[in-house]
Design a protein around this motif. Structure first.
Motif, mmCIF file in Angstrom:
data_model
loop_
_atom_site.group_PDB
_atom_site.id
_atom_site.type_symbol
_atom_site.label_atom_id
_atom_site.label_comp_id
_atom_site.label_asym_id
_atom_site.label_seq_id
_atom_site.Cartn_x
_atom_site.Cartn_y
_atom_site.Cartn_z
ATOM 1 N N GLN A 58 -8.819 -13.126 30.576
ATOM 2 C CA GLN A 58 -9.749 -13.690 29.610
ATOM 3 C C GLN A 58 -8.988 -14.285 28.433
ATOM 4 O O GLN A 58 -8.033 -13.698 27.938
ATOM 5 C CB GLN A 58 -10.699 -12.590 29.110
ATOM 6 C CG GLN A 58 -11.844 -13.089 28.262
ATOM 7 C CD GLN A 58 -12.812 -13.943 29.051
ATOM 8 O OE1 GLN A 58 -12.694 -15.150 29.078
ATOM 9 N NE2 GLN A 58 -13.752 -13.302 29.720
ATOM 10 N N ASP A 59 -9.406 -15.455 27.967
ATOM 11 C CA ASP A 59 -8.766 -16.052 26.804
ATOM 12 C C ASP A 59 -9.671 -15.910 25.596
ATOM 13 O O ASP A 59 -10.879 -15.702 25.710
ATOM 14 C CB ASP A 59 -8.419 -17.525 27.053
ATOM 15 C CG ASP A 59 -9.657 -18.371 27.327
ATOM 16 O OD1 ASP A 59 -10.306 -18.776 26.352
ATOM 17 O OD2 ASP A 59 -9.965 -18.610 28.508
ATOM 18 N N ASN A 65 -12.748 -18.429 25.277
ATOM 19 C CA ASN A 65 -13.873 -18.126 26.159
ATOM 20 C C ASN A 65 -14.583 -16.862 25.706
ATOM 21 O O ASN A 65 -15.810 -16.740 25.839
ATOM 22 C CB ASN A 65 -13.381 -17.978 27.599
ATOM 23 C CG ASN A 65 -14.519 -17.963 28.602
ATOM 24 O OD1 ASN A 65 -15.398 -18.807 28.550
ATOM 25 N ND2 ASN A 65 -14.510 -16.998 29.492
ATOM 26 N N ASP A 123 -16.904 -17.816 23.064
ATOM 27 C CA ASP A 123 -18.054 -18.509 23.662
ATOM 28 C C ASP A 123 -19.041 -17.510 24.265
ATOM 29 O O ASP A 123 -20.265 -17.674 24.155
ATOM 30 C CB ASP A 123 -17.570 -19.468 24.752
ATOM 31 C CG ASP A 123 -16.932 -20.717 24.167
ATOM 32 O OD1 ASP A 123 -17.167 -20.999 22.975
ATOM 33 O OD2 ASP A 123 -16.196 -21.399 24.902
ATOM 34 N N ASN A 176 -10.791 -26.705 23.887
ATOM 35 C CA ASN A 176 -11.711 -26.220 24.915
ATOM 36 C C ASN A 176 -12.186 -27.385 25.796
ATOM 37 O O ASN A 176 -12.744 -28.365 25.289
ATOM 38 C CB ASN A 176 -12.909 -25.537 24.246
ATOM 39 C CG ASN A 176 -13.690 -24.674 25.209
ATOM 40 O OD1 ASN A 176 -13.640 -24.878 26.413
ATOM 41 N ND2 ASN A 176 -14.401 -23.692 24.677
ATOM 42 N N SER A 206 -14.629 -27.446 27.975
ATOM 43 C CA SER A 206 -16.018 -27.341 28.434
ATOM 44 C C SER A 206 -16.846 -28.538 27.969
ATOM 45 O O SER A 206 -16.516 -29.217 26.984
ATOM 46 C CB SER A 206 -16.639 -26.050 27.907
ATOM 47 O OG SER A 206 -16.647 -26.024 26.501
ATOM 48 N N SER A 240 -14.228 -25.312 32.463
ATOM 49 C CA SER A 240 -15.052 -24.682 31.431
ATOM 50 C C SER A 240 -14.265 -23.803 30.473
ATOM 51 O O SER A 240 -14.765 -23.459 29.401
ATOM 52 C CB SER A 240 -16.161 -23.837 32.085
ATOM 53 O OG SER A 240 -15.599 -22.841 32.915
ATOM 54 N N THR A 241 -13.054 -23.423 30.832
ATOM 55 C CA THR A 241 -12.262 -22.550 29.958
ATOM 56 C C THR A 241 -10.864 -23.115 29.804
ATOM 57 O O THR A 241 -10.375 -23.880 30.647
ATOM 58 C CB THR A 241 -12.162 -21.117 30.524
ATOM 59 O OG1 THR A 241 -11.412 -21.146 31.744
ATOM 60 C CG2 THR A 241 -13.539 -20.539 30.783
ATOM 61 N N THR A 246 -8.241 -21.373 30.052
ATOM 62 C CA THR A 246 -7.428 -20.752 31.107
ATOM 63 C C THR A 246 -7.405 -21.621 32.351
ATOM 64 O O THR A 246 -6.349 -21.831 32.964
ATOM 65 C CB THR A 246 -7.986 -19.358 31.455
ATOM 66 O OG1 THR A 246 -8.039 -18.560 30.268
ATOM 67 C CG2 THR A 246 -7.120 -18.666 32.478
#
Length: 819
Positions: free
Chosen positions: A562-563, A566, A569, A667, A669, A721-722, A724
């Motif tokens: 996980q970043d 995100n 978000d 980002n 996204s 979307s992320t 990562t």
């Protein structure tokens, strides 16, 4: 006549007085990390003094400028100390930039590429000087000439003389092997090659004997690896030949031998007395080799990348403080890794002690604090203290090691604080725990609960109200809510809703059971009354809806990859879902509660929503007249949602961290909607100035503009979307070479930690490994065990032959393992 041995022709040196071993704590490295007991199934080497008199736990320096000279150690310990240094190799620490020295108009610095040209070279970040590793180990007494100890004691730092005609490094090496440096290098090679040792030459084994020795050791290695992966103990209470259970290690070895004749012919009673490879010290050595190889693989994965430390502290079953050290970094494939590096025993939890121990471990693995770009801890004062906390101490050494409070811990604090502010919800959780404890108080009640579930499931299946199939509608039990695991509260709520009828049936049976005590019947009667109240049923459904959102966030925050962007978000999405539930979820919730009451024959307990609501507090305030519906909608439902939103907004406020706001510009996204060149350039210039030169900062803007016009047009990078996913996609598509500055900045952002969940998993493993029956495990053994178990993904890749070779090179063996 007494038979003479070769040792009798050599006189032993008298031990010299041991000099002072005290040194600065921050650079002390415990290079032993192994067992201090004698190898029971090997004959002790005649060339070394009695190992039982050697305190191998005495710390010594690896930094060339701080370590003690070899001659300062007692003669009987010197050989073992040399072995330890050779196992670690030269201290070749890699740094992004070495300090400059020399004239102001033309300063020079040390170059890491020299390590490849001169494998004997060492570098000390303490003095910014170069040293010679073999000369430190094997140099004879100084010649007395000026500069004869430059590469062993003083240190060489005149970088102007490197790479020219009269290169200082080449001058130090000399023209032939007869030079002082050549003699030391030859001793270094001979010491690393056990075949050249005289005790090995005296025993020249045949290829068949050598293969049998390797097969015997290989069987022990396989047993150690299997037991570690399965979290099993090695030794038994009684390992004697007459014992019916000799412990897991010996019993597993006998099992292997029973199925393989080749192994049976070389192990246990068929093995030579000096090389059975079954002693506890041998088991620990094998495990230590596994742990060292895992740590070296992690170090290789990190390479020269920036990294983050994630630290937490807990006590084991023996009440000894243990600190788990986890490293977070982005590997060469663009994948975020969180690797468990080591478990360290700490005498106390003061920030200074923790900092010294962490610095020692990092130095031991040649990881520079200058490459530290993040810190992840919980909210304890010794960790997050602004002036004297652990994060503040590291910030003094590296101002770019930004501290992030564990997001999962913050969520836990927010949930607990929110429930305490609404009295009805606070009372609900107390009643929930009471009901679960009464029902689960004995195995008999557990059986009755399962019988009630079976009867209820059979009825629902008969009327075709629920589906059947593999894994559906399994019989379970009520989940006990824990104090520190908030997700367990959600599981407890779901289990009570799923087994509501079965729980009520069990409580009714206990309340009228004459075989039960008065206390048990009274508790069951009280629990039954609480279970059937409308307040309990209403809040049960309300909290299920609310915690469904927060539980998803709690689980997401604990993902290793996980970043931080995100995560923020997800927090924003959770707050939006709760806000929507507050604004438009009342009617649906009330209908759901009424349907539940009708289905479970508790409709008579539903109050009239239009009636006047009163309680002890409101009855004393006659002006406060409200309806029942107003009480449940405003005083309970709306108040709970508002309090939850307030806590999430205060603890997860994006406005409090400018770094996170600027990072949002990366980002990808919504089709790179947040992409902002100016913010990204400001992010690199303000928060990562040492990671970009002035020239790179100038070109970053143009590279970002090209990146924005190019990358979103590629199909595989269009719907990311992320951040990562963006980093991994850049690596897979090769775009990281086209946009190196953007890739570097993304990796720096991904290095920031999200939670300390990985260290919590390490402590969960520690509780399984070190139990009340295994409470005397040594700290080094426990650390090695956890390193191999937690990082089994790495440990399972090592071949048996590589472990045997490392085992053979650790020290001189009486039995030959290599031709």
């Amino acid at each position: 006549m007494k038979r003479k041995t070769i040792d009798s022709y050599f006189s032993k040196l008298k031990p010299t007085p041991e000099s002072n071993v005290n040194a600065p704590t921050e650079t002390v490295v415990d290079a032993t990390q192994g067992t201090s007991t004698q190898v029971l199934d090997e004959e002790p080497s005649k060339t070394c003094s009695d190992r039982s008199t050697i305190n191998i736990d005495t710390p010594f320096m690896r930094d060339p400028a701080l370590r003690k000279p070899i001659n300062s150690y007692p003669s009987e310990e010197r050989e073992e100390i040399i072995e330890k240094f050779i196992n670690y190799g030269p201290y070749q620490i890699l740094m992004p930039e070495y300090p400059k020295s020399g004239p102001d108009d033309h300063p020079r610095r040390f170059q890491s590429k020299w390590f490849k040209t001169f494998n004997w070279l060492e570098y000390s970040p303490t003095t910014d000087a170069a040293y010679c590793f073999p000369c430190f180990l094997f140099e004879k007494k100084p010649f007395g000439k000026f500069g004869s100890d430059t590469f062993t004691a003083q240190g060489f730092k005149n970088w102007k003389r490197i790479g020219r005609k009269n290169c200082a490094f080449e001058t130090h090496m000399g023209k032939d092997i007869n030079s002082a440096h050549g003699y030391s290098v030859q001793c270094w090679k001979d010491f690393k090659n056990p075949k050249s040792h005289i005790d090995t030459l005296l025993e020249n084994l045949t290829p068949k004997q050598n293969a049998d020795n390797r097969l015997r050791l290989g069987a022990s290695i396989e047993v150690v690896r299997w037991l570690t992966f399965q979290k099993c103990a090695f030794r038994g209470h009684d390992e004697s030949a007459k014992s019916k259970n000799q412990g897991n290690f010996l019993e597993m070895l006998k099992l292997l031998a029973s199925y393989n004749k080749e192994i049976r012919d070389v192990v246990l009673e068929n093995a030579p007395q000096n090389a059975k490879y079954i002693a506890s010290s041998i088991q620990k050595e094998i495990l230590h080799i596994f742990a060292q190889k895992v740590q070296k693989e992690i170090r290789k994965e990190i390479n020269d990348s920036k990294f983050c430390i994630i630290i937490d502290e807990s006590r084991d079953i023996s009440k000894r403080g243990q600190m788990a050290i986890v490293l977070r970094f982005v590997d060469g494939d663009g994948i975020v890794r969180e690797r468990f590096l080591q478990l360290v025993h700490v005498k106390d939890t003061t920030s200074k002690t923790l900092k010294e121990d962490i610095s020692t471990v990092l130095s031991n693995h040649e990881l520079s604090i200058a490459n530290l770009r993040g810190q992840g801890y919980d909210g304890a004062s010794n960790m997050r203290g602004e002036w004297n906390g652990l994060q503040a101490l590291f910030m003094k050494d590296c101002p770019y090691a930004y501290y992030v409070h564990c997001q999962a811990h913050q969520l836990q604090l927010a949930l607990i604080a929110a429930t305490r502010e609404v009295s009805e919800v606070h009372d609900f959780f107390k009643d929930l725990i009471f009901i679960v404890n009464v029902v689960s108080s004995s195995s008999k009640r557990h059986d009755e609960l399962q019988d009630s579930q079976i009867a209820e499931l059979e009825h629902l299946i008969e009327i075709e109200e629920i589906e059947t199939g593999t894994g559906l509608n399994q019989i379970g039990t009520l989940q006990r809510p824990g104090d520190t695991r908030w997700s367990s509260h959600y599981k407890s709520i779901c289990s009570v809703l799923r087994m509501y009828n079965a729980t009520r049936s069990v409580l009714e049976k206990i309340a009228i059971d004459r075989r039960a005590t008065y206390s048990q019947r009274g508790d069951a009667n009280s629990a039954l009354k609480k279970l059937l109240t409308f307040d309990f049923v209403f809040i049960l459904h309300m909290m299920q809806g609310l915690m469904g959102y927060t539980d998803a966030l709690c689980r997401a925050l604990q993902y290793k990859s996980q970043d931080i962007l995100n995560a923020m978000d997800l927090v924003a999405a959770t707050k939006s879902s709760i806000q929507e539930f507050r604004d438009s979820g009342w009617e649906g919730l009330l209908q759901k509660v009424l349907l539940f009451c009708s289905k479970h024959d508790t409709l008579t307990l539903v109050p009239d929503m239009n009636a006047t609501y009163s309680d002890i507090i409101r009855s004393r305030r006659s002006k406060d007249i409200v309806s029942v519906e107003h009480h449940y909608r405003v005083d309970v439902f709306t108040a709970t949602m508002d309090q939850q939103l307030h806590e999430l907004n205060s603890r997860f406020s994006e406005q409090t961290t400018e770094l996170l706001i600027l990072s949002m510009a990366l980002n990808p996204s919504y089709g790179y909607k947040h992409f902002n060149v100016e913010k990204i350039c400001h992010l690199a210039e303000k928060y990562y100035p040492k990671d970009f030169s002035e020239h790179e900062k100038y070109h970053l803007k143009y590279e970002l503009e090209l990146f924005f016009h190019d990358v979103p047009n590629h199909v595989e990078m269009k719907n990311l979307s992320t951040i990562t996913q963006l980093c991994r996609s850049l690596s897979e598509s090769g775009k990281s070479f086209s946009y190196p500055l953007v890739d570097r900045l993304i990796r720096l952002i991904l290095t920031l930690p999200v939670s300390t969940a990985t260290t919590e998993r390490a402590f969960s493993a520690m509780k399984i490994v070190k139990t009340s029956l295994r409470n005397k495990m040594e700290d080094d053994f426990l650390s090695d065990y956890l390193t191999v178990y937690i990082e089994k993904e790495i440990a399972e890749k090592f071949t048996i032959n590589s472990i045997i070779d490392d085992f053979d090179s650790m020290k001189r063996r009486r039995v030959q393992l290599n031709q």
